[in-house]
Design an enzyme around this catalytic site. Structure first.
Site, mmCIF file in Angstrom:
data_model
loop_
_atom_site.group_PDB
_atom_site.id
_atom_site.type_symbol
_atom_site.label_atom_id
_atom_site.label_comp_id
_atom_site.label_asym_id
_atom_site.label_seq_id
_atom_site.Cartn_x
_atom_site.Cartn_y
_atom_site.Cartn_z
ATOM 1 N N ALA A 9 0.861 -1.175 0.000
ATOM 2 C CA ALA A 9 0.000 0.000 0.000
ATOM 3 C C ALA A 9 0.898 1.226 0.000
ATOM 4 O O ALA A 9 2.053 1.174 0.447
ATOM 5 C CB ALA A 9 -0.921 0.011 1.213
ATOM 6 N N SER A 10 0.373 2.322 -0.525
ATOM 7 C CA SER A 10 1.219 3.490 -0.749
ATOM 8 C C SER A 10 1.586 4.246 0.517
ATOM 9 O O SER A 10 2.663 4.817 0.621
ATOM 10 C CB SER A 10 0.540 4.451 -1.733
ATOM 11 O OG SER A 10 0.352 3.824 -2.987
ATOM 12 N N THR A 11 0.672 4.285 1.503
ATOM 13 C CA THR A 11 0.919 5.077 2.700
ATOM 14 C C THR A 11 0.672 4.247 3.948
ATOM 15 O O THR A 11 0.023 3.197 3.904
ATOM 16 C CB THR A 11 -0.002 6.319 2.754
ATOM 17 O OG1 THR A 11 -1.356 5.891 2.986
ATOM 18 C CG2 THR A 11 0.059 7.106 1.451
#
Length: 216
Positions: A9-11
């Site tokens: 996931a990006s964050t």
């Protein structure tokens, strides 16, 4: 052949393990067993992702790198995607993505001709989807920048709110001497955020020490 699942996931606010059930269902339906899972919160636009490179380091020729979607593997620029593809090819790792049906046959035994044909088709489709993922990333960044600029012009932009509870937990774990890997696993934070909090702690400690010297 080992199946190694990669979940990203990006964050740190997003759940990197969200796709676990989808990958488990896919494996079960194809008579496969996932031998290891590698989970991290890092942008797909970054080439150097610790868990992805740990996965590739662990791989033996013929192992499968399983992802939910190609964009979980890459939102890279063309030069960085080529570097990653070259590493994957050098390790003789087969990439299988749930959103790329042509890759599914790579998990099953085939004759040499069929295997080579599908490997070639899959390689081409991987390049296409990686390019699409990069364009989607750039389009979203552009729209976000435009939205932020409008909000700032209107005096409405406040930035992303800090997750104070999570950050306090990270700081506490750092104080207790826990390893970065343990902290990232426990809180789901990214290495970038962890490094920032560790840096802020060091600066605060230095400031406190300086004040102690001035006021003994």
């Amino acid at each position: 052949m080992f199946i190694r699942a990669y979940l990203r996931a990006s964050t740190s606010e997003q759940d990197a393990s969200r796709a676990k059930s989808a990958l488990d269902v896919f494996a079960a339906e194809h008579g496969l067993r996932i031998a290891a899972r590698y989970v991290e919160n890092e942008s797909g636009a970054k080439l150097h992702r610790p868990e992805l490179f740990r996965l590739l380091s662990d791989c033996e020729p013929g192992d499968v790198l399983l992802v939910e979607q190609v964009d979980r593997l890459s939102r890279l620029t063309s030069p960085d995607w080529i570097k990653l593809r070259n590493l994957i090819d050098a390790k003789q790792v087969r990439v299988v993505a749930l959103d790329l049906p042509t890759s599914w046959i790579l998990t099953a035994p085939t004759d040499e001709f069929t295997g080579r044909m599908f490997a070639a088709v899959n390689a081409m489709m991987l390049d296409v989807l990686a390019a699409v993922a990069r364009k989607d990333y750039e389009d979203r960044r552009r729209r976000q920048a435009e939205g932020t600029a409008k909000a700032k012009a209107a005096g409405l932009y406040k930035g992303r709110p800090e997750n104070k509870t999570r950050n306090a937990a990270i700081s506490s774990l750092l104080r207790d001497g826990r390893s970065w890997r343990d902290i990232m696993d426990a809180t789901g934070c990214s290495r970038t955020l962890l490094a920032k909090i560790a840096r802020d702690r060091r600066r605060q400690a230095e400031a406190d020490a300086a004040m102690s010297d001035v006021h003994p």
